[in-house]
Scaffold this motif. Sequence first.
Motif, PDB file in Angstrom:
ATOM      1  N   SER A  62     -81.921 -30.514  23.400  1.00 22.84           N
ATOM      2  CA  SER A  62     -80.602 -30.171  22.860  1.00 22.84           C
ATOM      3  C   SER A  62     -79.957 -28.930  23.467  1.00 22.84           C
ATOM      4  N   VAL A  63     -80.697 -28.149  24.232  1.00 26.19           N
ATOM      5  CA  VAL A  63     -80.073 -27.083  25.024  1.00 26.19           C
ATOM      6  C   VAL A  63     -79.841 -27.596  26.439  1.00 26.19           C
ATOM      7  N   ARG A  64     -80.840 -28.254  26.991  1.00 24.61           N
ATOM      8  CA  ARG A  64     -80.798 -28.632  28.411  1.00 24.61           C
ATOM      9  C   ARG A  64     -79.775 -29.731  28.695  1.00 24.61           C
ATOM     10  N   GLN A  65     -79.724 -30.741  27.833  1.00 22.82           N
ATOM     11  CA  GLN A  65     -78.831 -31.863  28.109  1.00 22.82           C
ATOM     12  C   GLN A  65     -77.362 -31.456  28.032  1.00 22.82           C
ATOM     13  N   PRO A  66     -76.916 -30.746  26.995  1.00 25.59           N
ATOM     14  CA  PRO A  66     -75.518 -30.301  27.009  1.00 25.59           C
ATOM     15  C   PRO A  66     -75.230 -29.300  28.129  1.00 25.59           C
ATOM     16  N   ALA A  67     -76.223 -28.478  28.491  1.00 21.05           N
ATOM     17  CA  ALA A  67     -76.026 -27.567  29.624  1.00 21.05           C
ATOM     18  C   ALA A  67     -75.753 -28.407  30.872  1.00 21.05           C
ATOM     19  N   ALA A  68     -76.539 -29.461  31.067  1.00 20.68           N
ATOM     20  CA  ALA A  68     -76.349 -30.327  32.232  1.00 20.68           C
ATOM     21  C   ALA A  68     -74.983 -30.996  32.188  1.00 20.68           C
ATOM     22  N   ALA A 115     -94.798 -31.183  25.008  1.00 21.75           N
ATOM     23  CA  ALA A 115     -95.892 -30.349  25.529  1.00 21.75           C
ATOM     24  C   ALA A 115     -95.711 -28.882  25.167  1.00 21.75           C
ATOM     25  N   GLY A 116     -94.523 -28.502  24.729  1.00 21.75           N
ATOM     26  CA  GLY A 116     -94.267 -27.112  24.359  1.00 21.75           C
ATOM     27  C   GLY A 116     -94.071 -26.178  25.543  1.00 21.75           C
ATOM     28  N   ILE A 117     -93.926 -26.737  26.724  1.00 15.42           N
ATOM     29  CA  ILE A 117     -93.810 -25.883  27.928  1.00 15.42           C
ATOM     30  C   ILE A 117     -92.354 -25.517  28.190  1.00 15.42           C
ATOM     31  N   PRO A 118     -92.115 -24.445  28.953  1.00 12.72           N
ATOM     32  CA  PRO A 118     -90.739 -24.064  29.254  1.00 12.72           C
ATOM     33  C   PRO A 118     -90.086 -25.037  30.233  1.00 12.72           C
ATOM     34  N   ALA A 119     -88.770 -25.184  30.091  1.00 15.77           N
ATOM     35  CA  ALA A 119     -88.015 -26.031  31.016  1.00 15.77           C
ATOM     36  C   ALA A 119     -86.588 -25.512  31.076  1.00 15.77           C
ATOM     37  N   VAL A 120     -85.990 -25.607  32.248  1.00 17.55           N
ATOM     38  CA  VAL A 120     -84.627 -25.111  32.416  1.00 17.55           C
ATOM     39  C   VAL A 120     -83.780 -26.183  33.084  1.00 17.55           C
ATOM     40  N   SER A 121     -82.543 -26.308  32.606  1.00 23.36           N
ATOM     41  CA  SER A 121     -81.595 -27.208  33.276  1.00 23.36           C
ATOM     42  C   SER A 121     -80.567 -26.354  33.990  1.00 23.36           C
ATOM     43  N   PHE A 122     -80.205 -26.788  35.204  1.00 22.68           N
ATOM     44  CA  PHE A 122     -79.231 -26.002  35.977  1.00 22.68           C
ATOM     45  C   PHE A 122     -78.290 -26.954  36.700  1.00 22.68           C
TER      46      PHE A 122
END
Lengths: 499, 501, 140
Positions: B181-187, B451-458
């Motif tokens: 929900s942070v990454r997809q709208p950021a994309a 998995a609880g791991i960090p991920a970033v969308s750019f």
Amino acid sequence: MNADFADRQRSAKSEESGKSAKVAGRYDLVIGLEVHAQLRTASKLFCSCPNAFGHDPNRNVCPVCLGHPGALPVLNTRAVDLAVLLGEALGCEIRETSVFARKNYFYPDLPKGYQISQFEHPICVGGAVPLGDGRSVGLVRIHIEEDAGKSKHPEAGDDTESRIDLNRCGVPLVEIVGQPELHSAEDAGLYLSSLKRIVEFLDVCDGNMEEGSLRCDANVSLKPAGAAELGTRTEIKNLNSIRNLERAIRFEADRQAKILDDGGTIDQETRLFDEASGRTRSMRGKEDAHDYRYFPDPDLPPVFVSDDRRTRIAAVMPELPLQRQSRFENSFGLSPDDAAVLTQTRALADYYDAVAESAPDPVAAANWVRTELLGRLSAEGKDITSSPVSPRELTALLKALDDGTLSGKLGKAAVAEMVETGDAFAVVVERNGWKVVSDTGQLAVWVAEAIEKNPSEVASYRAGKTSLLNFFVGQVMKASRGQADPGALRPVIEKALED
Amino acid sequence: MSKTSLRDLSLSEAALAVRNGEVTSVDLADAFLSHSEQVEPGIGAFLHLERDEVLQAAEEIDQRRARGEALGELAGVPIAIKDNIATTGMPTTCASRILEGHRPVRDATAVRKLREAGAVLFGKTNLDEFGMGSSTENSAYHVTRNPLRVDRVPGGSSGGSAAAVASGQAPAALGSDTGGSVRQPAAFCGLVGLKPQYGRVSRSGLVAFASSLDVIGPMGRSAEDVRLLLNVISGPDSLDSTSRAGGSSSRPGDSTSRPGGSPTGPENRADAPLPSVLGIPRRWIERGAGSDVVRVFEETCEWFRAHGVELREIELEAAEQAVATYYVIADAEASSNLSRYDGVRFGYRAQSAETLEELYTRTRGEGFGLEVKRRILLGTFVLSAGYYDAYYGQAQRVRSRIRSELETVLSGVEGILLPTTPTPPFPLGQKSDDPLEMYLSDLYTLPASLAGIPAVSFPAGQSEDGLPVGMQLYGRDDSEQDLLDWVSRFESSTRGNGGAS
Amino acid sequence: MITPDQVRQWARLARLDLPDPELERLQGDLDKILEFVRALQDVPVESGSVPDSVSESERGNHPLPSVERPDEVAPPLSREVALEEARSTSDGHFAVPAVVESEAQYERRTGSAGGDSNENTVLREDSDSREPGSSGDSNL
């Protein structure tokens, strides 16, 4: 001061211990108890609200225990310590890892719509409650959970709303689940009073059943005498005293026996004990299935109790009631009965310990505490925790008795007055001018008086009825208002009568 | 400075300008408010934005500066807040009728930290009700449009936060990420959006959707803006038992501390090292993503390769089960988390109820939207007696597999490069009638959540018709700083041309 | 295929009022979603107990030792604040429509028996088959 445990131990012993009580001779009664005990922490289980209620409604609440959006539980470390302490005291296996789970159901006194409890992974497994007579009852488990709030429902028809007080919400509880190994109402009562005594001695719970700090549900079933397979059980709730537990079990056993006698079957159901009528009644309403949908609470990591932590907690284990009872017998020479009575509550045992430590005769001290002090306190509507007579003051009295400066009769009067007024022993003695008179001059005056007033008894004595000596001792004690020293008095009387 | 250039400052530049007295916090706020007045009616990014409230908060910062008080690293900088994050003095509705008018009694920990750093809270942004959705069409109040193409969705559930930043109404925003929900709208809105590692940011005050997955994440125009926000809001919190320290985040208040990663580096990370090896699940991408997205993915691969990064093909089998796994676990937790909305203590209460049962069923029936009901029903079912093991239990087992699969893969590569979404932003209304279709579009974001791991969308490029396409980097535990370093490098060499091409 | 009765049963557990058109629509959606989700059951996994947060696999998210707070009291909310958003209150309490016996009966009052005896204690029945360790397990 009730004497639950000692009374129950005596009455259970007088039955055929260890053997199933037969219901009408045809059935074996099987009972398992689930006991909830509120833990004596300063704050609630998952938030920093005070663990105190019963005052103004909704005063001890915060976003966490009100279930506000975004509020999260954080576990009180003391609650874990107390559960571990109890588990250690009862010989449970303390699980290194235990897990909180959510029990989901809707009720107005359950703000989150779920109760945080432990389900598949409780903190303690196994263990047993010793009954004090060599027998013990096995435990299934002990787990930690949060209490619900209180709903106040209108009396039938006179109001249209229920009122909710959430002060109790989140108060820490342990649920102690016993094996179905009890076979009589008396044994169930003994089990509960034993458990009550243990949680009090550990200071894990105040044990107050009237106020609901300690609560009990009973699972009751019958099976044909000697049969291996258990019968269908009912669960009885609302048992707010040991006496009511016993009454409810007796009623329920008879009720089930009648149904079975008539060829009927028992419905597995929850029943409510009605204190006024002494009966249990079905709580069955809609046949709507309960489905608590337990799952591990994702807000709370598993509870981890290391060996080191467990050892540290066990190391400061207070003396348990049965240990104390046997120390009282072995170190102070008390009778088993005295020892049982004086270890009834931790407060009483602590009191006696404090007295016995410096009293000249611990056995006499036990008798004075048990008979005189407790009797007087009870007459005044007090108990040992509110005793106006401190152990120190009682010890002063015991010393006076021992060195002969106070007679037993005056000692009793002194206890009564100390309980009534709260005054120190010395003050009471001073006020009444009580002192033992052993001066033979003064004694001789009282004796001469007694001889003069009772010529026929003097004649009988001189004719050989020497047992009348005690009569004259009594006369002098009366005349001296108890102050005459009985030891010194006898030779004076003997001498006067022989003259 | 002109109002446009004020809005163009990076977060650290803006805060520095306020601290140095080159610009007032009120000026800064006014620049964004004025722009907002023009564009917001066509976007609908906010559920709550009060000019006076924002200016008053800005004024307080200016007064503190005038008194000579030390101001924090976000001094005077407006930050928009997703409306499922508790803010005192403002409503927190989760875009749900059931929380209409609710005003929290405590700030979320992340919000408290923002205020302590001097940030000015800039309204509450729209979302899919309780975070349940991928388009912000599930808001009980209004839809939010994609500022880059108003007939498209901004993504979700943090669509309001994304649209607020993408439309220049706020320089940065907080969102929350449960399954993307942070990454997809950021994309979808051409922004950088970080899903920090689970537990990196306290959940205290984040209204729970799925507790084992929820995490607050920053959204901004650049990796450095996102990094600054992360550094402010992250850290262990005594109010959240699942929050934790990690990396070098254990120096609260230290603006140079770097939660989740390598030691403090220069503010400009354009020369930060790139990873030596990235994993690429090419077959999964070719099977699941549309042609525009596959093309941008290949272009991004090419950029990394050209910058000396070895790209190694990896297989993610368990991760392909992420959608089903996620919806079982998230909805199970949601069904329980949403039980507290019962009309008794706060929020909406059905007026017509005469019995307790009616109070519950009507309050919840009228207060929750259709998607929320769908999730609650599914979650209730998968936890129910007789089905628990086959659904919830099995989903937990598969989750374990997904986690260990990613762990294994990430022990061999430093990160995983993949698209954020299978398609560019889709038209409003296209998927709102088909929940399963909507769920399936989350396939590339869900594994990192589980998995609880960090991920970033750019932002990495554009579709043929000019819509933004975002790429995603998954990282190892505690690798947020590394991920942002890599994105920063990518930005610095591609800035101005809209992507890697 | 999910039946309307199943959806009704879940809605009942979740205390959700569902008008018929909604019920119909949700039934269709849930049927599709569950069919999709059922594929999970074919995924080969390590058999055995359900990994919950106690299992090795999730421990990654939960550092040991466990997270606990000291037993310290902080000031609670004022009652005014606690009750502020309640739509119905009575004499310092939250108020709800009277819990009449037929409703109260099937609701379990968890371990609350023996509360204040001057209160009308209403009990909730407990017949949960998944409850382990209740002495009922072995008392049947």
